[in-house]
Motif scaffolding. Structure first.
Motif, PDB file in Angstrom:
ATOM      1  N   ASP A 170       0.858  -1.088  -0.040  1.00  7.26           N
ATOM      2  CA  ASP A 170      -0.063   0.210  -0.002  1.00  7.26           C
ATOM      3  C   ASP A 170       0.805   1.279   0.065  1.00  7.26           C
ATOM      4  O   ASP A 170       1.579   1.372   0.962  1.00  7.26           O
ATOM      5  CB  ASP A 170      -0.826   0.068   1.347  1.00  7.26           C
ATOM      6  N   ARG A 171       1.054   1.945  -1.063  1.00  6.44           N
ATOM      7  CA  ARG A 171       1.926   3.085  -1.193  1.00  6.44           C
ATOM      8  C   ARG A 171       1.453   4.278  -0.333  1.00  6.44           C
ATOM      9  O   ARG A 171       2.147   5.267  -0.046  1.00  6.44           O
ATOM     10  CB  ARG A 171       2.004   3.660  -2.596  1.00  6.44           C
ATOM     11  N   GLN A 172       0.241   4.146   0.122  1.00  5.22           N
ATOM     12  CA  GLN A 172      -0.190   5.344   1.190  1.00  5.22           C
ATOM     13  C   GLN A 172      -0.254   6.738   0.490  1.00  5.22           C
ATOM     14  O   GLN A 172       0.183   7.543   1.416  1.00  5.22           O
ATOM     15  CB  GLN A 172       0.419   5.092   2.522  1.00  5.22           C
ATOM     16  N   GLU A 173      -0.536   6.863  -0.834  1.00  2.00           N
ATOM     17  CA  GLU A 173      -0.353   8.018  -1.345  1.00  2.00           C
ATOM     18  C   GLU A 173      -1.454   8.660  -2.063  1.00  2.00           C
ATOM     19  O   GLU A 173      -2.396   7.764  -2.473  1.00  2.00           O
ATOM     20  CB  GLU A 173       0.872   8.327  -2.158  1.00  2.00           C
ATOM     21  N   MET A 174      -1.692   9.946  -2.429  1.00  2.00           N
ATOM     22  CA  MET A 174      -2.994  10.449  -3.068  1.00  2.00           C
ATOM     23  C   MET A 174      -2.950   9.661  -4.351  1.00  2.00           C
ATOM     24  O   MET A 174      -2.132   9.656  -5.033  1.00  2.00           O
ATOM     25  CB  MET A 174      -2.742  11.854  -3.193  1.00  2.00           C
ATOM     26  N   ALA A 175      -4.306   9.295  -4.588  1.00  2.00           N
ATOM     27  CA  ALA A 175      -4.644   8.867  -6.014  1.00  2.00           C
ATOM     28  C   ALA A 175      -4.681  10.064  -7.124  1.00  2.00           C
ATOM     29  O   ALA A 175      -4.821  11.172  -6.605  1.00  2.00           O
ATOM     30  CB  ALA A 175      -5.922   7.854  -6.046  1.00  2.00           C
ATOM     31  N   THR A 176      -4.938   9.866  -8.475  1.00  2.00           N
ATOM     32  CA  THR A 176      -5.035  10.916  -9.264  1.00  2.00           C
ATOM     33  C   THR A 176      -6.472  10.622 -10.058  1.00  2.00           C
ATOM     34  O   THR A 176      -6.626   9.514 -10.459  1.00  2.00           O
ATOM     35  CB  THR A 176      -3.911  11.407 -10.225  1.00  2.00           C
ATOM     36  N   SER A 185      -6.240   7.733  -0.921  1.00  2.00           N
ATOM     37  CA  SER A 185      -5.365   6.800  -1.668  1.00  2.00           C
ATOM     38  C   SER A 185      -6.212   5.719  -2.636  1.00  2.00           C
ATOM     39  O   SER A 185      -7.371   5.923  -2.364  1.00  2.00           O
ATOM     40  CB  SER A 185      -4.450   6.156  -0.854  1.00  2.00           C
ATOM     41  N   ALA A 186      -5.576   5.160  -3.410  1.00  5.40           N
ATOM     42  CA  ALA A 186      -6.277   4.031  -4.195  1.00  5.40           C
ATOM     43  C   ALA A 186      -7.014   3.202  -3.117  1.00  5.40           C
ATOM     44  O   ALA A 186      -7.812   2.828  -3.295  1.00  5.40           O
ATOM     45  CB  ALA A 186      -5.298   3.447  -5.116  1.00  5.40           C
ATOM     46  N   VAL A 187      -5.932   2.766  -1.977  1.00  2.52           N
ATOM     47  CA  VAL A 187      -6.839   1.574  -1.327  1.00  2.52           C
ATOM     48  C   VAL A 187      -7.795   2.190  -0.588  1.00  2.52           C
ATOM     49  O   VAL A 187      -8.986   1.640  -0.424  1.00  2.52           O
ATOM     50  CB  VAL A 187      -5.557   1.372  -0.029  1.00  2.52           C
ATOM     51  N   GLN A 188      -7.984   3.641  -0.029  1.00  2.00           N
ATOM     52  CA  GLN A 188      -8.983   4.049   0.433  1.00  2.00           C
ATOM     53  C   GLN A 188     -10.282   4.205  -0.585  1.00  2.00           C
ATOM     54  O   GLN A 188     -11.306   3.928  -0.285  1.00  2.00           O
ATOM     55  CB  GLN A 188      -8.514   5.489   0.980  1.00  2.00           C
ATOM     56  N   LEU A 189      -9.783   4.417  -1.710  1.00  2.00           N
ATOM     57  CA  LEU A 189     -10.913   4.355  -2.573  1.00  2.00           C
ATOM     58  C   LEU A 189     -11.672   3.118  -2.690  1.00  2.00           C
ATOM     59  O   LEU A 189     -12.879   2.842  -3.072  1.00  2.00           O
ATOM     60  CB  LEU A 189     -10.374   4.833  -4.111  1.00  2.00           C
ATOM     61  N   ASN A 203       3.256  -1.386   3.633  1.00  4.32           N
ATOM     62  CA  ASN A 203       2.930   0.019   3.367  1.00  4.32           C
ATOM     63  C   ASN A 203       3.900   0.926   3.330  1.00  4.32           C
ATOM     64  O   ASN A 203       5.246   0.502   3.824  1.00  4.32           O
ATOM     65  CB  ASN A 203       1.884   0.418   4.204  1.00  4.32           C
ATOM     66  N   LEU A 204       3.841   2.053   3.134  1.00  7.22           N
ATOM     67  CA  LEU A 204       4.991   3.166   3.014  1.00  7.22           C
ATOM     68  C   LEU A 204       5.392   3.285   4.450  1.00  7.22           C
ATOM     69  O   LEU A 204       6.723   3.431   4.700  1.00  7.22           O
ATOM     70  CB  LEU A 204       4.516   4.283   2.353  1.00  7.22           C
ATOM     71  N   GLY A 240       1.499  11.868   0.572  1.00 10.34           N
ATOM     72  CA  GLY A 240       1.011  10.736   1.554  1.00 10.34           C
ATOM     73  C   GLY A 240      -0.532  11.200   2.138  1.00 10.34           C
ATOM     74  O   GLY A 240      -1.051  12.591   2.028  1.00 10.34           O
ATOM     75  N   VAL A 241      -1.348  10.256   2.347  1.00  7.51           N
ATOM     76  CA  VAL A 241      -2.702  10.280   3.022  1.00  7.51           C
ATOM     77  C   VAL A 241      -2.477   9.795   4.188  1.00  7.51           C
ATOM     78  O   VAL A 241      -1.781   8.861   4.769  1.00  7.51           O
ATOM     79  CB  VAL A 241      -3.602   9.677   2.041  1.00  7.51           C
TER      80      VAL A 241
END
Length: 241
Positions: A170-176, A185-189, A203-204, A240-241
């Motif tokens: 889990d990269r724990q970064e903002m998705a686009t 993040s993509a995971v949160q989505l 994860n990160l 990051g998120v």
């Protein structure tokens, strides 16, 4: 090192086990799968690290990877009926994880899709066990959720229910979305908008923890990693998120 040694606890949790996550990061670095430097992501960001699961490319690495996945899945407490591996990387992951779960006494059938429908023999887009009931998708990483949506559509078209997702990192970064950063993040989505449970091996935060620990070591390889801690931390502070 094996994932059994990394984590023998089966506490239900969708967060990575700290110890197992650290050992997975070490395994990924030693395997050349997790690298540090300057890499451009799909979102066009300049990232100080890169994770390429395709480099788990021999039997021993794949076996150890499957052990990490299986333990993370068991520890998460997620219940499911079938494993699904999206083509192409997901195919070998689904097969390997299914074998390791069987070895742990938790057998589960698996299936995967073809990129193009077969027009002879058994035909169709799906190979393996019938997709039915609750389906666990196994993949390496997710960046925008597009691949997960595609997998969910395949699963639903077969009459089954997309239920959960297991990933390595889990990269724990903002998705686009539409070229713009979004505050999730993509995971949160996947969790909040697509309604899937998610478990990740690491994860990160685990990467940063490993790099921080390396900075206290006198080992030459560890000292080389130390220089990247600040860069990864700065990347997380920005994206990051």
């Amino acid at each position: 090192m094996t994932a059994q040694e990394a984590d023998r606890t089966h506490t239900a949790s969708n967060s990575p086990s700290a110890e197992a996550a650290q050992q997975f990061v070490q395994f990924a670095i030693e395997s050349g799968v997790l690298r540090f430097g300057e890499f451009t992501t799909k979102a066009g960001r300049l990232s100080p690290y890169f994770f390429n699961a395709g480099l788990f490319n021999d039997g021993q690495k794949l076996l150890t990877l499957a052990q990490f996945y299986a333990n993370a899945i068991v520890r998460s407490g997620i219940e499911f009926d079938v494993i699904f591996g999206p083509a192409y990387k997901g195919i070998v992951l689904a097969a390997a994880v299914s074998m390791e779960l069987a070895r742990l006494g938790r057998p589960a059938p698996y299936a995967y899709n073809r990129k193009e429908a077969k027009d002879h023999g058994e035909g169709g887009m799906l190979v393996g066990a019938p997709l039915k009931g609750r389906v666990l998708i196994v993949d390496d990483v997710i960046s925008a959720g597009t691949a997960v949506r595609e997998a969910m559509a395949i699963i639903r078209s077969a009459g089954a229910t997309p239920h959960a997702l297991a990933i390595a990192l889990d990269r724990q970064e903002m998705a686009t979305e539409n070229g713009q950063d979004v505050p999730h993040s993509a995971v949160q989505l996947v969790q909040d908008q697509l309604g899937l449970q998610v478990c990740a091996i690491a994860n990160l935060s685990a990467i940063l923890g490993y790099l921080s620990h390396s900075s206290t070591s006198d080992d030459s390889a560890a000292s080389q990693l130390e220089q990247y801690h600040g860069k990864v931390q700065a990347y997380r502070e920005r994206y990051g998120v």
